[in-house]
Motif scaffolding. Structure first.
Motif, PDB file in Angstrom:
ATOM      1  N   GLY A   1     -37.152  40.129 -20.635  1.00 57.00           N
ATOM      2  CA  GLY A   1     -37.270  39.095 -21.650  1.00 57.00           C
ATOM      3  C   GLY A   1     -38.030  37.874 -21.192  1.00 57.00           C
ATOM      4  N   GLN A   2     -37.903  36.796 -21.962  1.00 55.98           N
ATOM      5  CA  GLN A   2     -38.690  35.590 -21.680  1.00 55.98           C
ATOM      6  C   GLN A   2     -38.258  34.868 -20.417  1.00 55.98           C
ATOM      7  OE1 GLN A   2     -37.790  31.989 -24.147  1.00 55.98           O
ATOM      8  NE2 GLN A   2     -36.620  33.413 -25.430  1.00 55.98           N
ATOM      9  N   MET A   3     -37.055  35.208 -19.903  1.00 59.26           N
ATOM     10  CA  MET A   3     -36.577  34.533 -18.696  1.00 59.26           C
ATOM     11  C   MET A   3     -37.131  35.171 -17.425  1.00 59.26           C
ATOM     12  SD  MET A   3     -32.627  33.506 -17.868  1.00 59.26           S
ATOM     13  CE  MET A   3     -32.229  32.306 -16.600  1.00 59.26           C
ATOM     14  N   ALA A   4     -37.666  36.376 -17.561  1.00 56.02           N
ATOM     15  CA  ALA A   4     -38.160  37.087 -16.382  1.00 56.02           C
ATOM     16  C   ALA A   4     -39.281  36.294 -15.719  1.00 56.02           C
ATOM     17  CB  ALA A   4     -38.672  38.474 -16.783  1.00 56.02           C
ATOM     18  N   GLY A   5     -39.207  36.242 -14.415  1.00 54.54           N
ATOM     19  CA  GLY A   5     -40.256  35.572 -13.664  1.00 54.54           C
ATOM     20  C   GLY A   5     -40.095  34.071 -13.554  1.00 54.54           C
ATOM     21  N   THR A   6     -39.045  33.508 -14.178  1.00 59.47           N
ATOM     22  CA  THR A   6     -38.823  32.066 -14.064  1.00 59.47           C
ATOM     23  C   THR A   6     -37.850  31.781 -12.936  1.00 59.47           C
ATOM     24  OG1 THR A   6     -36.900  31.964 -15.535  1.00 59.47           O
ATOM     25  CG2 THR A   6     -39.072  31.903 -16.580  1.00 59.47           C
ATOM     26  N   SER A   7     -37.749  30.519 -12.591  1.00 56.15           N
ATOM     27  CA  SER A   7     -36.758  30.098 -11.581  1.00 56.15           C
ATOM     28  C   SER A   7     -35.762  29.126 -12.208  1.00 56.15           C
ATOM     29  CB  SER A   7     -37.456  29.447 -10.387  1.00 56.15           C
ATOM     30  OG  SER A   7     -38.216  28.321 -10.822  1.00 56.15           O
ATOM     31  N   ILE A   8     -35.474  29.337 -13.485  1.00 58.67           N
ATOM     32  CA  ILE A   8     -34.589  28.432 -14.213  1.00 58.67           C
ATOM     33  C   ILE A   8     -33.182  28.490 -13.633  1.00 58.67           C
ATOM     34  CG2 ILE A   8     -33.598  27.906 -16.470  1.00 58.67           C
ATOM     35  CD1 ILE A   8     -36.565  27.337 -16.247  1.00 58.67           C
ATOM     36  N   GLN A   9     -32.596  27.302 -13.415  1.00 61.36           N
ATOM     37  CA  GLN A   9     -31.229  27.178 -12.903  1.00 61.36           C
ATOM     38  C   GLN A   9     -30.353  26.475 -13.943  1.00 61.36           C
ATOM     39  OE1 GLN A   9     -30.447  28.487  -9.832  1.00 61.36           O
ATOM     40  NE2 GLN A   9     -32.595  29.173  -9.767  1.00 61.36           N
ATOM     41  N   PHE A  10     -29.047  26.551 -13.694  1.00 62.28           N
ATOM     42  CA  PHE A  10     -28.109  25.895 -14.612  1.00 62.28           C
ATOM     43  C   PHE A  10     -28.423  24.414 -14.751  1.00 62.28           C
ATOM     44  CE2 PHE A  10     -24.138  23.384 -14.993  1.00 62.28           C
ATOM     45  CZ  PHE A  10     -23.814  23.709 -16.312  1.00 62.28           C
ATOM     46  N   SER A  11     -28.833  23.777 -13.664  1.00 65.22           N
ATOM     47  CA  SER A  11     -29.118  22.341 -13.701  1.00 65.22           C
ATOM     48  C   SER A  11     -30.292  22.008 -14.613  1.00 65.22           C
ATOM     49  CB  SER A  11     -29.393  21.819 -12.289  1.00 65.22           C
ATOM     50  OG  SER A  11     -30.483  22.516 -11.704  1.00 65.22           O
ATOM     51  N   ASP A  12     -31.077  23.019 -15.013  1.00 64.09           N
ATOM     52  CA  ASP A  12     -32.209  22.783 -15.905  1.00 64.09           C
ATOM     53  C   ASP A  12     -31.799  22.794 -17.373  1.00 64.09           C
ATOM     54  OD1 ASP A  12     -34.083  22.767 -13.752  1.00 64.09           O
ATOM     55  OD2 ASP A  12     -33.996  24.958 -13.705  1.00 64.09           O
ATOM     56  N   LEU A  13     -30.585  23.179 -17.669  1.00 66.65           N
ATOM     57  CA  LEU A  13     -30.138  23.338 -19.048  1.00 66.65           C
ATOM     58  C   LEU A  13     -30.042  21.985 -19.739  1.00 66.65           C
ATOM     59  CD1 LEU A  13     -29.349  25.898 -20.644  1.00 66.65           C
ATOM     60  CD2 LEU A  13     -26.956  25.347 -20.157  1.00 66.65           C
ATOM     61  N   ARG A  14     -30.547  21.926 -20.962  1.00 64.62           N
ATOM     62  CA  ARG A  14     -30.515  20.681 -21.724  1.00 64.62           C
ATOM     63  C   ARG A  14     -30.166  20.977 -23.181  1.00 64.62           C
ATOM     64  NH1 ARG A  14     -30.693  19.315 -17.289  1.00 64.62           N
ATOM     65  NH2 ARG A  14     -32.014  17.752 -16.250  1.00 64.62           N
ATOM     66  N   ALA A  15     -29.458  20.031 -23.803  1.00 61.15           N
ATOM     67  CA  ALA A  15     -29.147  20.126 -25.223  1.00 61.15           C
ATOM     68  C   ALA A  15     -30.232  19.410 -26.005  1.00 61.15           C
ATOM     69  CB  ALA A  15     -27.788  19.490 -25.514  1.00 61.15           C
ATOM     70  N   THR A  16     -30.745  20.051 -27.028  1.00 63.86           N
ATOM     71  CA  THR A  16     -31.747  19.452 -27.910  1.00 63.86           C
ATOM     72  C   THR A  16     -31.284  19.648 -29.351  1.00 63.86           C
ATOM     73  OG1 THR A  16     -33.085  21.445 -28.284  1.00 63.86           O
ATOM     74  CG2 THR A  16     -33.503  20.203 -26.246  1.00 63.86           C
ATOM     75  N   PRO A  17     -31.904  18.942 -30.315  1.00 59.79           N
ATOM     76  CA  PRO A  17     -31.521  19.149 -31.715  1.00 59.79           C
ATOM     77  C   PRO A  17     -31.668  20.594 -32.168  1.00 59.79           C
ATOM     78  CG  PRO A  17     -32.792  17.127 -31.496  1.00 59.79           C
ATOM     79  CD  PRO A  17     -32.844  17.811 -30.176  1.00 59.79           C
ATOM     80  N   ALA A  18     -32.569  21.349 -31.537  1.00 61.50           N
ATOM     81  CA  ALA A  18     -32.776  22.749 -31.929  1.00 61.50           C
ATOM     82  C   ALA A  18     -31.833  23.706 -31.225  1.00 61.50           C
ATOM     83  CB  ALA A  18     -34.223  23.155 -31.650  1.00 61.50           C
ATOM     84  N   GLY A  19     -31.112  23.229 -30.205  1.00 61.71           N
ATOM     85  CA  GLY A  19     -30.209  24.086 -29.452  1.00 61.71           C
ATOM     86  C   GLY A  19     -30.371  23.873 -27.965  1.00 61.71           C
ATOM     87  N   LEU A  20     -29.718  24.727 -27.175  1.00 56.17           N
ATOM     88  CA  LEU A  20     -29.815  24.622 -25.728  1.00 56.17           C
ATOM     89  C   LEU A  20     -31.105  25.266 -25.241  1.00 56.17           C
ATOM     90  CD1 LEU A  20     -26.184  25.418 -24.501  1.00 56.17           C
ATOM     91  CD2 LEU A  20     -27.297  23.201 -24.713  1.00 56.17           C
ATOM     92  N   THR A  21     -31.729  24.623 -24.277  1.00 56.76           N
ATOM     93  CA  THR A  21     -32.955  25.143 -23.698  1.00 56.76           C
ATOM     94  C   THR A  21     -33.005  24.799 -22.220  1.00 56.76           C
ATOM     95  OG1 THR A  21     -35.375  25.201 -23.892  1.00 56.76           O
ATOM     96  CG2 THR A  21     -34.306  23.074 -24.230  1.00 56.76           C
ATOM     97  N   ALA A  22     -33.889  25.477 -21.521  1.00 59.15           N
ATOM     98  CA  ALA A  22     -34.111  25.192 -20.099  1.00 59.15           C
ATOM     99  C   ALA A  22     -35.571  25.468 -19.793  1.00 59.15           C
ATOM    100  CB  ALA A  22     -33.198  26.057 -19.232  1.00 59.15           C
ATOM    101  N   GLY A  23     -36.235  24.511 -19.165  1.00 64.25           N
ATOM    102  CA  GLY A  23     -37.650  24.697 -18.873  1.00 64.25           C
ATOM    103  C   GLY A  23     -38.421  24.930 -20.161  1.00 64.25           C
ATOM    104  N   GLY A  24     -39.184  25.986 -20.223  1.00 64.09           N
ATOM    105  CA  GLY A  24     -39.969  26.292 -21.407  1.00 64.09           C
ATOM    106  C   GLY A  24     -39.347  27.355 -22.284  1.00 64.09           C
ATOM    107  N   LEU A  25     -38.063  27.683 -22.048  1.00 66.53           N
ATOM    108  CA  LEU A  25     -37.418  28.745 -22.827  1.00 66.53           C
ATOM    109  C   LEU A  25     -37.091  28.262 -24.226  1.00 66.53           C
ATOM    110  CD1 LEU A  25     -35.047  30.153 -20.048  1.00 66.53           C
ATOM    111  CD2 LEU A  25     -37.355  30.905 -20.656  1.00 66.53           C
TER     112      LEU A  25
END
Length: 955
Positions: free
Chosen positions: A692-716
């Protein structure tokens, strides 16, 4: 121990659900969560409700009021109600003797101290009232019209109370004395020669009204209850003499240190290189003037043995547990269940640990099946409500004339507690420990004494002793600056506490105090920098008026040293988020802020909330109720019980909501984020070909953010909350958490074996979880505690008992510059402009911070210039006081259109918010006093600084 013995508490939903548009999509509150209901007149305050409004209650409402003693130097012999005639006689007339016969007595919680709430609800016949305004009889009416007519007829009729022999005043024994002595070491933050935290607080006794201290021998040494309790074991007190001997040595060394400080002051007074400034100060008694006077409505249902209780209280849990103690074992009125309803209230200390809810419990027993309501009008509130303490002070400041460095602070703080103990001793202790203000003192000897008098009860409110003590210190610092020829802000800069400096108890405060930064900002403000030129110009243009600018900076502790938080946060498969929380709304907007905290982390505000919750079935915790006095040995033993905590639920006091209570809110939201939403999000982002879209990323829990559209991390891609909730339930993840936190100036940490996660350390001391719909049957069977799985901790670290001696470690600094003028003909002071500086940390709801800051300024102006209650026979205890006699500041008095404020930006994005509800009331007091001195050249150390005092000084 620990569980409420007969109480089960529930909360009331006050009116319809709030307008869902109160929270904007970006996470900013558009208005207070409860704002629409309040301004449109919905029933939200406890005072708004009658029995017929409460589901499950009898619709039959009775009413009651007190007759009170207006003399406290003669015996009470009865009442003469002949003025009422036959038509207005009460349906029930109650005296202390009736209560004694039926076993209805004032509760005596061991953790609060003997006679915290006094000895009697009503004055026994043949005895002298312990305080002015003490109720002597309760009149109960079964219909409102007769009740109202009788109450009006008896108002201002002190002659209905019959008195006997003149005895002189008979207040209870004095409440306590404590001494905080410190002699620092080689560096401000290094090991001291002596300090309360390292060695011991020195506990005193009394010889009449004179405090006494440990002497050469421990034999016969006074041991206050606070020390005796510290050495309780197995439910029995140990031998007081043995306790004295165990504690004598460090206290003896402390008294030797105090003698050395006295000798140093004496030597300094003969040394021309030293400035020795000794001043006597006084801070007056004031009324908190809360919008909602004290009230309670209670119904005793004999058939079900249930006590239904609706009260205006800052701390519903405290009312529930103490009410349970009060009714336990009563065979005349047996109670098996208490249902506590808590609406919104406005307290600010006036409804913290008040006796009034228990008067409502008392009255309910005599309703004969009816609900009984007691509600103060304003006259009664002045007469019976809790006051802020008056404090008389004797303070000595020693400084070096060449460097301007402070060397010694010695102070005696005599706190007038009135005739009911309440928190008087604690307030006296806090006054003494707060007297240092923002300054480092190498040597200090600070005494706090709580005296019992016939005055109206005083308690924990609006500064808790700090506004009284720090105001005098700040006034003295300005005088010291004048005598030393040093700019007042520069002198403060030379002596302000830096990071790592110890306070007068020997503790190092948490984080950077930011005192220097705040002083630097104040020094360049135009009001301060241009004060000399402005004074000349103003006085030239306004003959008869004198212009002045004054400055003050303080820091106020927040928290109690036994701070807790408890809540439940869960979501269903549709994404509906529910929160049940211990926090109580007292007017600060705390219930709004807790929801904003959740939104910041989860991107969603709760759909359903209950506040003022006092019972969490998911957390079957126990306690010994003694967080301040449990010894380390006792704590180590008690901690072996995975259900034990040092204290259960918080009082709404000590500016503790945003940081201490909010700490639990942030932990609960972060727990769901990390152990539920994050795994669900990873599963969604990883779905599809090749990971999926997370493959190849180095996204960590600390990257998680709440936005008006929902939770996201990095460019996900953002994932809406309802999608995450559905996935979490499908995966059988944790979808609900209930937790409890405890701080004794540091947070408890514990480890828990979380299914699917493993052994995990968390800053909580109790944890229960709920699993999603897709969880295995074996996990679901574990949810047998209020629908949750209570996870017994595998290891726990409670803060050491010795941390109690730290006094405080969490502070918020605040400063104020005031511009005013004095009319030299009338003595009237006009506050023209003021500028505040505050370090609140990250502001959860900036508008609430601004509101508290502006309200605090108004409270401080009232304290500085006008608010004042006589202490004794001509004071509020006589029943004739109202706002026609008690002056509160109006908008014209507080420069409402000419006020500015700046809030220091957080030092880091993850810095915690700071409690600031009380600190903002304090610096304006001394700033006004210092500005008056700048205007007319006269100094005042007695508050309030009234026009009469100014005219006399100018005569």
């Amino acid at each position: 121990m620990g569980r409420l013995p007969v109480a089960e508490a529930i909360e009331v939903h006050s009116g319809p659900d709030p307008d869902p548009t109160w929270m904007a999509a970006n996470g900013q509150a558009r208005y207070r969560w409860d704002g629409i209901r309040k301004v449109t007149g919905d029933k939200v305050f406890a005072r708004d409700f009658r029995a017929r409004d409460l589901p499950g209650w009898t619709p039959v409402q009775a009413h009651a009021f007190f007759i009170k003693a207006t003399q406290a130097d003669r015996t009470f012999e009865g009442v003469d109600l002949s003025i009422l005639g036959d038509d207005l006689k009460p349906d029930r007339l109650l005296f202390n003797e009736d209560l004694d016969r039926d076993g209805v007595r004032v509760p005596q919680p061991v953790d609060l101290g003997t006679q915290f709430y006094g000895a009697h609800f009503l004055v026994p016949k043949g005895t002298t009232p312990e305080l002015l305004g003490h109720p002597v009889a309760l009149l109960v009416y079964y219909d409102f019209d007769r009740f109202e007519a009788a109450k009006r007829l008896l108002r201002f009729k002190p002659e209905v109370v019959r008195y006997g022999a003149r005895t002189g005043t008979k207040p209870p024994p004095n409440y306590g004395s404590a001494r905080y002595v410190r002699i620092g070491g080689a560096t401000p933050g290094g090991p001291p020669e002596y300090s309360p935290m390292q060695d011991s607080v020195i506990w005193g006794g009394f010889d009449g009204n004179t405090p006494t201290w440990p002497s050469a021998s421990a034999t016969g040494m006074f041991v206050p209850r606070s020390v005796r309790n510290k050495y309780r074991g197995g439910g029995a007190y140990r031998d007081p003499l043995k306790v004295a001997q165990e504690n004598y040595e460090p206290m003896r060394r402390g008294m030797n240190a105090a003698d050395r400080i006295a000798q140093d002051i004496d030597a300094a007074s003969r040394n021309p290189d030293k400035l020795v400034l000794r001043r006597e100060g006084f801070s007056q008694s004031i009324d908190p003037s809360a919008m909602e006077p004290d009230n309670g409505n209670a119904w005793y249902d004999r058939a079900t043995r249930t006590l239904h209780l609706l009260v205006a209280a800052q701390s519903p849990y405290e009312v529930a547990r103490v009410a349970a103690m009060m009714v336990k074992g009563n065979t005349r009125f047996p109670v098996e269940r208490i249902e506590l309803l808590s609406g919104t209230t406005v307290g600010y200390g006036s409804k913290d640990h008040s006796i009034f809810p228990f008067y409502a419990v008392m009255a309910a027993m005599y309703g004969e099946g009816r609900a009984v309501r007691i509600a103060n009008d304003r006259y009664e509130q002045f007469q019976l409500g809790i006051k802020r303490h008056s404090i008389a002070m004797d303070v000595t400041l020693v400084a070096d004339r060449k460097t301007g460095k402070f060397e010694i602070l010695k102070g005696f703080y005599n706190c007038n507690g009135g005739g009911r103990a309440n928190f008087s001793f604690s307030v006296a202790q806090v006054a003494a420990t707060a007297a240092q203000s923002i300054y480092y003192f190498p040597k200090s000897d600070l005494i706090g004494v709580a005296m019992a008098t016939q005055a109206v009860e005083a308690g924990s409110m609006r500064g808790y002793g700090t506004i009284q003590a720090m105001s005098i210190t700040e006034l003295m610092v300005d005088e010291a600056a004048a005598q030393l020829g040093i700019d007042a802000i520069e002198l403060r800069r030379r002596n302000a506490m830096r990071p790592g400096d110890a306070n007068t108890e020997g503790a190092i405060q948490t984080g950077d105090p930011r005192n220097i930064e705040m002083l630097d900002r104040a020094a360049v403000h135009p009001l301060w920098r241009e004060r000399a030129a402005r004074k000349t110009a103003y006085e030239l243009a306004n003959p008869g008026r004198k212009y002045g600018v004054g400055f003050s900076q303080v820091q106020k502790d927040y928290g109690t040293g036994a701070d807790t938080s408890a809540l439940l946060l869960e979501f269903d498969a549709s994404g509906r988020l529910t929160m049940r929380h211990c926090i109580q709304e007292i007017g600060t907007g705390a219930t709004t802020a807790q929801q904003v905290m959740v939104h910041k982390l989860l991107g969603k505000v709760p759909d359903e909330v209950d506040f003022g919750v006092t019972e969490f079935a998911q957390l079957p915790l126990v306690t010994n109720w003694e967080p301040f006095t449990t010894t380390q040995q006792q704590q180590d033993e008690l901690a072996k019980n995975p259900f034990w905590v040092p204290f259960l639920l918080p009082a709404m006091s000590a500016s503790n909501s945003v940081y201490f209570i909010g700490f639990g809110t942030r932990q609960a939201a972060n727990f769901l984020l990390q152990y539920s939403l994050w795994p669900a999000a990873k599963a969604i982002w990883s779905s599809g070909v090749g990971g999926g879209q997370m493959a190849g990323t180095s996204i960590q829990f600390s990257d998680l953010r709440a936005t008006p559209a929902g939770l996201t991390a990095g460019g996900l891609s953002p994932i809406p909350f309802d999608v995450l909730a559905r996935k979490a339930h499908e995966m059988g993840l944790v979808t609900g958490v209930a937790l409890h936190c405890f701080s004794r100036w540091e947070w408890t940490t514990a480890s828990f074996d979380i299914p699917g996660v493993g052994v995990t350390p968390l800053p909580v001391d109790a944890l229960a979880v709920r699993y999603g719909d897709g969880a295995p049957a074996a996990l679901k069977r574990r949810m047998d505690t209020g629908g949750y799985d209570y996870l017994k901790r595998t290891q726990v670290n409670f803060p050491p008992a010795q941390r109690n001696n730290a006094g405080v470690t969490t502070y918020t600094p605040a400063a104020c510059i005031v511009e005013l003028n004095v009319n030299t003909f009338t003595g009237a002071v006009e506050v023209m402009r003021h500028h505040s500086l505050v370090d609140p940390g990250p502001m959860v709801v900036p508008e609430l911070v601004s509101g508290q800051q502006q309200g605090g300024i108004a409270i401080g102006v009232g304290h500085a210039l006008m608010e004042n209650l006589p202490l004794y026979e001509d004071g509020p205890g006589d029943g004739t006081w109202n706002f026609n006699r008690y002056t509160l500041p109006r908008s014209k008095d507080v420069a409402v259109w000419n006020q500015t404020a700046e809030y220091l930006p957080p030092l880091a994005p993850n810095a915690p918010p700071k409690g600031m509800g009380e600190v903002v009331i304090i610096p304006v007091v001394a700033a006004i006093g210092n500005a008056i001195t700048h205007a007319i050249g006269k100094r005042f150390y007695e508050l309030p600084i009234t026009a009469d005092k100014i005219r006399k000084a100018l005569a």
